[in-house]
Design an enzyme around this catalytic site. Structure first.
Site, PDB file in Angstrom:
ATOM      1  CB  SER A 283      -0.843  -0.052   1.060  1.00 44.65           C
ATOM      2  OG  SER A 283      -0.312   0.426   2.453  1.00 44.65           O
ATOM      3  CB  THR A 284       0.010   4.679  -1.080  1.00 45.23           C
ATOM      4  OG1 THR A 284       0.161   4.431  -2.570  1.00 45.23           O
ATOM      5  CG2 THR A 284       0.935   6.145  -1.172  1.00 45.23           C
ATOM      6  CG  ASP A 285      -1.554   5.188   3.817  1.00 50.67           C
ATOM      7  OD1 ASP A 285      -1.080   6.020   3.181  1.00 50.67           O
ATOM      8  OD2 ASP A 285      -2.678   4.844   4.266  1.00 50.67           O
ATOM      9  CB  THR A 286       2.978  -0.172   3.817  1.00 55.49           C
ATOM     10  OG1 THR A 286       1.574  -0.275   4.631  1.00 55.49           O
ATOM     11  CG2 THR A 286       3.974  -0.892   4.647  1.00 55.49           C
ATOM     12  N   GLY A 287       4.244   2.217   1.880  1.00 61.12           N
ATOM     13  CA  GLY A 287       5.371   2.583   1.191  1.00 61.12           C
ATOM     14  C   GLY A 287       6.189   3.868   1.729  1.00 61.12           C
ATOM     15  CD  GLU A 305       6.505  -1.451  -9.111  1.00 59.21           C
ATOM     16  OE1 GLU A 305       5.392  -0.822  -9.416  1.00 59.21           O
ATOM     17  OE2 GLU A 305       7.203  -1.559  -9.764  1.00 59.21           O
ATOM     18  CD  GLU A 436      -4.858  -0.148  -3.850  1.00 60.99           C
ATOM     19  OE1 GLU A 436      -4.044   0.426  -3.072  1.00 60.99           O
ATOM     20  OE2 GLU A 436      -4.453  -0.315  -5.113  1.00 60.99           O
TER      21      GLU A 436
END
Lengths: 538, 537
Positions: A283-287, A305, A436
């Site tokens: 996920s973007t938050d974890t990224g 990604e 998402e």
């Protein structure tokens, strides 16, 4: 040959008008599939099919051995069809990451991996690809069991693709060239493209083995060693292929696999001072957390990604039946659990009503049930957390006054099955058009002209992929350039050949995987300069 | 032609074993007066008035020179004296926002990415011509603000600036995507697109060269830019910003904001409408930049950071040449180079001879007013750097290293420091681990290759290395074993436009210069269409 056959099978299924799994559905119309077809039936309540595979590997793979976690702790991995325990798996933590990094460090710094010839490395990878094919049924069963995806999808598309990707990267191993470089004076200049060192890789649960292949393939081809963390939802298949890698002749310590959780094992990998590179899919938050940990530790380069909210744009001149089918596929494939899911279906106003009607009809026909049953198109979501999240978004869609065309509830009363859900009259500012959802929820939006849809499609923090349906070359060319997305599929979707780069613009990520571009992620560039005495040419 | 001439001059000066770069050989009489750093007279003489006027001191936003939104200014100082050269507009968050709006508009609505690559290249070529036309003026401003010798600015750095922009102008119309083999009936191509608005934060040690490394590829690839200069050296960028617009650059394509890191710099790194950030500076600040990117919009980040580069003199090396190059590798630009050869490893068999000669060379170094002909070393850039270096020198003495030469300030005004040499340095001393960024050479002894490889790599940094040997096997082995982005063998600081530069480990992420730098400013888009009845696959 076999690989060629299966990958062209895969491509055919993608390019056919009924892509991927709908074909098998068509074939089985008159038998079992009909029973489980309509999501309103009690399909999920039927007897659960026993997977034809045994769970043999549940321990961490460190330095060529399967070992318990240092703490001795384990965690259960669950069957998404029922929520029941498949197996208890070693729970890796900081201490285990340290052990794995030490092994990877040794295999890199002292060899043998980067000191073997590229040809030898490629042969290990080619043997591994052969073993993946040999064990494709066990691997597919394990993948399906742990993840909930349909067995046919795992067996006929994903596992063959794993073998195909490793053959692709095996072929790169002895084709990594540096450059000789023109100088401004009497110097001989060359660049060496060197392996980075120890790569940390964190993979998600939606395509466990494919994501393994995207990450491990280029890292090994370039001569790096690896510490890979699997998702806690799907730890099983990576261990199995880890064993196959050892059989194929991979030296101990080159590939270490740690199962565990993000906040413990993942964080210690991202912040480790002896890990030279990190690749993350999730996920973007974890990224953002991962990148922050890299920034606060040793500045390891990070490829990400991340999430997406990819537009799927149907122009008025599109073949509507094909667009409906591919838009359906683009969203519902893999239970909607794709980072590149076509989750904003923009349809031109002139064909909007027809499209919505047909999209609804197609969703109603979607076959939901036990993923081990033949002809099933959709299994359960991966776990209760995802299930609850998807249901929450469906409620949000209803509350924000989108029109619920079909679906909207759970299928059956056990496991994590969700009805294929279609919303029409979706507006850009609704949560279901912005976030998402990562589930089987299609959002259909209406548009009037090209300028408008380009603007709306780009008005998102994400930029992973896009689908464009049109017969007009001018429209295709214009929209392909204007969309801020890493992949544009024109009159097709989810074409994932090994040679095609994949990755995101904006907050969908940094860097590209697959294709020639992925090699950069695992190479350092070293410039070497020496003076020339009396050169014949400069 | 002119550019070719100056860059080959640069190459020649680096090639010649006796006097690389510095121009002290040319005017021995001038030199002699300023030569010995113990001679306080040099820096106490009358300060030479720079032959240039400061004309641009405002921010460059959307093609216009404007005051900062707050109306605030800050002084930029002459490092020779600590006196004020000019008051410069102090950009802050509000100004970065204005600059991003302009850059966003120039990108999203054009004209920059919508011009042909050929048109873009012609503007960059015209800009390079204007740089050459204003060479002396630009060089004088650079020296005044930074303290580096005028001859170095006028004969090497400003010509290199033109050369780098011509290099990137040539790339503009050579950025190719690929067509890609599919596994089935699909036509696949990749587009290499500009990223969008690039934020660029440059340091004070080579203000204009760093500007060219950053602006060149960004503009060639069709991006627009918000560039923040270092607060120590804001002047030269504003002058060349004016020249860029004279060359025909459309408004909003390059915006230049002077200001400080925690305000203007942080605003760039955390801006939600900036698509990419490139930073050159210290490792500690690089970590902050990356974290700000991670907390905002995940903009792609390239970093060129600190170093503690080994300079390895093997027993078979030409010792005189190695002494001269090791001296140059460390003392060039007052020691203010991220790739400075700041750990001089010398083989035990030649160690004593090397130390003796290195000391003699340092004592001969000509320190003084950088506008004076023949001067090799000017002042450090500011009092903060000056104090930091003197602190490290005290550390060296306290930790038991042998002070062979220097060790103190030079003169009594400005930020001049004596060329300083330590021998008997051990790996665990602070002066062998930290980036000093000043004229302090540390010499260490080694016995064999295995040992020196392990010690050279035992650093959080990995920017560059020098290797001195006549032996091909030794050269080939070391070039692979050293974990650094540049290996200079029997040479140092060769910085041709084509040669990639960047760090392993905590020296950075990504490469600048050469073909590799283009990646930093391009997004890759895969475009896939189905093919019906293909003639081939």
């Amino acid at each position: 040959m076999a690989a060629r056959r299966v990958s062209s099978l895969l491509s055919r299924s993608f390019s056919a008008s009924s892509p991927f799994l709908s074909r098998s559905q068509g074939r089985n119309l008159n038998n079992g599939s009909r029973i489980v077809r309509r999501f309103g039936t009690s399909s999920a309540a039927e007897e659960v099919i026993s997977p034809s595979v045994q769970v043999s590997y549940t321990k961490l793979l460190i330095d060529g051995n399967f070992v318990d976690a240092a703490s001795g702790k384990t965690f259960p991995t669950l069957d998404p069809r029922t929520g029941e325990v498949i197996a208890h798996v070693a729970e890796g933590d900081a201490e285990d990451i340290n052990r794995a990094v030490k092994a990877a460090r040794k295999a890199f710094d002292e060899g043998p991996w980067p000191k073997m010839t590229a040809y030898e490395r490629s042969r290990v990878m080619l043997r591994f690809a052969d073993l993946v094919e040999k064990h494709s049924e066990e691997l597919a069963a394990l993948e399906s069991w742990d993840n909930g995806k349909t067995y046919e999808q795992a067996l006929t598309a994903e596992i063959p693709m794993v073998a195909r990707l490793f053959r692709y990267y095996a072929g790169w191993a002895d084709k990594i060239h540096g450059l000789t470089v023109p100088a401004d004076g009497n110097y001989h200049v060359q660049t060496l493209h060197e392996p980075i060192g120890v790569a940390g890789q964190i993979i998600p649960w939606n395509f466990p083995l494919l994501m393994f292949a995207w990450k491990v393939g280029p890292a090994l081809a370039c001569g790096n060693t690896i510490v890979l963390k699997t998702a806690e939802q799907t730890p099983l298949t990576a261990f199995y292929v880890g064993k196959l890698f050892l059989e194929a002749g991979l030296p101990p310590g080159v590939l270490n696999i740690v199962s565990g959780f993000g906040a413990t094992a993942g964080a210690s990998l991202a912040s480790h001072m002896d890990v030279d590179k990190l690749a993350f899919t999730g996920s973007t938050d974890t990224g953002k957390v991962i990148l922050g940990l890299a920034a606060n530790s040793n500045l390891k380069p990070v490829t990400l990604e991340l999430g997406g909210k990819s537009p799927f744009i149907v122009f008025e001149d599109a073949d509507i039946d094909k667009a409906v089918e591919l838009a359906h596929f683009a969203l519902f494939f893999n239970q909607g659990q794709c980072c590149c899911a076509g989750s904003r279906t923009y349809v031109h106003e002139k064909v909007y009503d027809e499209f919505v009607e047909k999209a609804k009809a197609r969703a109603l026909k979607r076959v939901v049930g036990d993923p081990f049953k033949k002809g099933i198109e959709q299994g359960p979501q991966v776990d209760s957390k995802q299930f609850e999240k998807v249901m929450k978004y469906i409620r949000s869609g209803v509350e924000s006054n989108a029109t619920l065309e079909c679906g909207g509830g759970q299928v059956g009363d056990r496991g994590y099955f969700i009805q294929p859900t279609v919303f029409s009259n979706v507006k850009d500012d609704m949560l279901i058009a912005q976030d998402e959802i990562f589930g089987p929820v299609q959002s259909i939006l209406k548009f009037s002209d090209v300028d408008e849809v380009i603007k709306r499609a780009n008005d998102t923090r994400y930029g992973l992929a896009a689908g464009v349906f049109t017969k007009s070359l001018d429209t295709a060319n214009r929209v392909s350039r204007a969309l801020k997305a890493g992949t544009v599929w024109v009159n097709c979707f989810d074409v994932f050949d090994a040679a095609i780069p994949f990755g995101g613009y904006k907050m969908s990520g940094n860097g590209r995987e697959k294709g020639i571009y992925s090699l950069n992620n695992y190479l350092q560039v070293k410039a070497v300069v020496t003076p020339l005495n009396n050169p014949a040419w400069i | 032609m002119a550019s070719r001439r100056v860059s080959s001059l640069l190459s020649r000066s680096l090639m010649s074993s006796s006097s690389p770069f510095s121009l002290r050989g040319k005017d021995p009489l001038m030199n002699r007066g300023a030569r010995r750093y113990s001679n306080l007279a040099a820096s106490l003489e009358d300060t030479i008035t720079p032959p240039v006027k400061v004309e641009q001191t405002q921010l460059l936003i959307n093609g216009k020179f404007v005051d900062s939104a707050s109306g605030k200014t800050f002084p930029t100082l002459d490092p020779r004296t600590g006196e004020v050269i000019a008051q410069v507009a102090e950009g802050d968050v509000e100004d970065v926002n204005r600059a991003v709006v302009a850059a966003r508009k120039a990108f999203d609505e054009g004209p920059w990415p919508r011009m042909t690559a050929y048109e873009r290249s012609k503007i960059l070529f015209r800009f390079a011509d204007l740089i050459e036309k204003h060479n002396d003026e630009i060089a004088a401003l650079e020296t005044w603000d930074n303290g580096k010798p005028y001859e170095q600015s006028a004969k090497i750095e400003v010509p290199m600036l033109a050369r780098v922009f011509r290099y990137y102008a040539g790339w503009a119309d050579k950025i190719h995507g690929m067509t890609v083999p599919g596994d089935g009936s699909h036509h696949v191509q990749t587009l290499h697109e500009p990223i969008g608005v690039a934020g660029q934060i440059i340091p004070w040690n080579f203000p204009l060269l760093m500007l060219s490394w950053k602006l060149g590829p960004a503009l060639a690839c069709g991006n627009t830019v918000v560039l923040k200069t270092a607060e120590q050296t804001p002047l030269s960028a504003l002058l060349v910003g004016r020249l860029l617009h004279e060359a025909g650059l459309p408004e909003g394509v390059v915006n230049i904001v002077s200001g400080f890191g925690p305000t203007a710099g942080a605003a760039i790194a955390s801006h939600m409408d900036i698509d990419k950030v490139a930073f050159t500076g210290s490792t500690d600040v690089g970590k902050i930049i990356l974290e700000l990117a991670s907390k905002s919009n995940l903009k792609a980040v390239t970093l060129e950071l600190g170093g503690k580069s080994p300079f390895i003199v093997c027993e078979d090396a030409d010792v005189d040449q190695a002494v001269e190059m090791a001296h140059f590798a460390l003392f060039f630009n007052q020691g203010q180079c991220c790739c400075a050869g700041s750990r001089t490893f010398v083989h035990e068999r030649v160690y004593d001879e090397f130390v003796e000669k290195a000391k003699a060379r340092a004592i001969n170094r000509a320190v003084g007013d950088p506008f004076k002909s023949g001067i090799e070393q000017g002042p450090q850039v500011d009092s903060e750097q000056f104090e930091k270096i003197l602190k490290y020198i005290r550390h060296g003495v306290d930790s038991g290293a042998t002070l062979q030469a220097g060790g103190d300030r030079h003169g009594s005004k400005g930020y001049y420091i004596q060329p300083t040499v330590f021998s008997d340095v051990k790996d665990d001393m602070l002066i062998a681990k930290d980036e000093i960024f000043g004229p302090v050479q540390t010499i260490l002894k080694f016995k064999n290759l295995d040992e020196v490889i392990a010690r050279a790599n035992n650093s959080r940094y990995g920017l560059a290395a020098g290797v001195f040997t006549q032996n091909l096997d030794t050269a080939n082995r070391l070039m692979r074993a050293l974990r650094v982005g540049s290996v200079w063998i029997n040479c140092f600081d060769v910085f041709d436009a084509t040669i990639p530069f960047g760090g392993y480990k905590m020296s950075g992420i990504g490469r600048e210069k050469g073909i590799y730098s283009l990646n930093n400013y391009l997004q890759v888009k895969a475009v896939v269409t189905s093919i019906k009845n293909p003639a081939w696959l």
